[in-house]
Scaffold this motif. Structure first.
Motif, PDB file in Angstrom:
ATOM      1  N   GLU A  64      67.332 -16.932  98.622  1.00 32.81           N
ATOM      2  CA  GLU A  64      66.113 -17.708  98.378  1.00 32.81           C
ATOM      3  C   GLU A  64      64.873 -16.890  98.702  1.00 32.81           C
ATOM      4  N   LEU A  65      64.910 -16.123  99.769  1.00 31.07           N
ATOM      5  CA  LEU A  65      63.766 -15.281 100.119  1.00 31.07           C
ATOM      6  C   LEU A  65      63.511 -14.230  99.043  1.00 31.07           C
ATOM      7  N   THR A  66      64.593 -13.731  98.460  1.00 31.90           N
ATOM      8  CA  THR A  66      64.447 -12.755  97.377  1.00 31.90           C
ATOM      9  C   THR A  66      63.746 -13.403  96.175  1.00 31.90           C
ATOM     10  N   ARG A  67      64.117 -14.651  95.870  1.00 30.87           N
ATOM     11  CA  ARG A  67      63.457 -15.373  94.771  1.00 30.87           C
ATOM     12  C   ARG A  67      61.966 -15.529  95.049  1.00 30.87           C
ATOM     13  N   PHE A  68      61.627 -15.870  96.272  1.00 27.74           N
ATOM     14  CA  PHE A  68      60.217 -16.061  96.627  1.00 27.74           C
ATOM     15  C   PHE A  68      59.453 -14.736  96.571  1.00 27.74           C
ATOM     16  N   LYS A  69      60.144 -13.672  96.986  1.00 24.37           N
ATOM     17  CA  LYS A  69      59.503 -12.361  96.934  1.00 24.37           C
ATOM     18  C   LYS A  69      59.257 -11.937  95.487  1.00 24.37           C
ATOM     19  N   ASP A  70      60.217 -12.249  94.628  1.00 25.95           N
ATOM     20  CA  ASP A  70      60.077 -11.891  93.213  1.00 25.95           C
ATOM     21  C   ASP A  70      58.964 -12.681  92.528  1.00 25.95           C
ATOM     22  N   VAL A  71      58.782 -13.945  92.927  1.00 27.58           N
ATOM     23  CA  VAL A  71      57.806 -14.796  92.257  1.00 27.58           C
ATOM     24  C   VAL A  71      56.388 -14.564  92.770  1.00 27.58           C
ATOM     25  N   ALA A  72      56.262 -13.996  93.951  1.00 23.67           N
ATOM     26  CA  ALA A  72      54.939 -13.840  94.579  1.00 23.67           C
ATOM     27  C   ALA A  72      53.911 -13.148  93.681  1.00 23.67           C
TER      28      ALA A  72
END
Length: 287
Positions: A64-72
């Motif tokens: 989930e953190l990777t998804r948030f990092k990608d969307v930032a």
């Protein structure tokens, strides 16, 4: 040990969700000025998970953190300061959000839930933001022209001769310069890739400004000739030319008295036969 690890994982998960829910529930209009807080959240929890035992919960949180990092990186393109309702509607369609969603109800959570779609449509979103920004520049320029068209007025002086008062235009250079500036501003908008959506409004103003520019270019020398000739013919000189000058005098004074009644510059552009009136008033070949 398995029970202790499970309990520990649950505690970490609950702490994570509490922090995330607090962050995600922020209304977007407020949070969009503090996007760095999401970066800080991702970085802090990335470090925190390094201390946690491997397991399903840890793996899920890392994903989930990777998804948030990608969307930032894409979040800066949906800040929406320049968005109009049609831009928001386009964005909501791209992200699968409810079209009826009100902007004041939009939260960070909406974008986090649609993170995958936001990453997938990152280029479309970037272009949407660029279009919104470009259209803001056009709207501001059009607003400047609109305000000028409503407020700009001729500076007049009264010419008294033979018991008659005739308003005359002064400060010609300032007015023609202002019209040229407005025409140049509108001309620059045609270079914008977003011109088509505003073409009618831009062309409408451009046509009126071109009419005014041409009218003033003709009217200026007419006024100078009239000021010179009016007292001469008023004293009865050149009797064989009196009838011809009288026609010029009537047409010219009709134009100037109309300007005196309404000195706003754009009111002159509304005169439907302005070109004909100025043509008749021309002193050329009548002196």
């Amino acid at each position: 040990m398995d029970i202790e690890a499970y309990v520990s994982s649950c505690a970490v998960f609950e702490e994570y969700m509490a922090e995330l829910d607090k962050l995600a529930s922020e209304d977007w209009i407020s949070f969009r000025q503090r996007l760095w807080e999401l970066d800080d959240f991702v970085a802090a929890w990335g470090e925190r998970l390094k201390e946690c035992a491997p397991g399903a919960v840890t793996d899920h949180l890392r994903t989930e953190l990777t998804r948030f990092k990608d969307v930032a990186p894409s979040l800066k393109h949906v800040r929406g300061e320049a968005f109009q309702p049609d831009h928001w509607a386009t964005l909501f369609r791209k992200l699968g959000l409810e079209p009826s969603l009100r902007i004041d109800k939009l939260c960070l959570s909406h974008f986090l839930q649609s993170a995958d779609l936001l990453v997938e449509h990152a280029e479309d979103v970037r272009q949407l933001n660029a279009r919104a920004q470009g259209e803001v520049a056009i709207r501001e320029a059009l607003q400047e022209v609109t305000v000028w068209s409503q407020e700009a007025a001729f500076s007049l002086t009264e010419h008294a001769e033979n018991g008659r008062q005739t308003p005359l235009i002064k400060d010609w250079k300032d007015m023609t310069t202002a019209i040229s500036d407005m025409m140049a501003l509108l001309g620059s908008l045609k270079e914008s890739p977003f011109y088509s959506g505003f073409a009618d409004a831009i062309q409408g103003y451009a046509t009126k400004l071109a009419l005014l520019d041409g009218a003033l270019a003709q009217l200026n020398p007419i006024q100078r000739k009239w000021v010179y000739l009016e007292p001469i013919f008023g004293r009865g000189a050149m009797p064989h030319e009196q009838a011809r000058f009288r026609r010029v005098d009537e047409d010219f004074r009709a134009i100037m008295l109309g300007i005196g009644d309404d000195p706003r510059v754009f009111s002159l552009a509304k005169v439907h036969d302005l070109g004909e009136q100025i043509g008749r008033a021309s002193c050329r070949e009548r002196v």
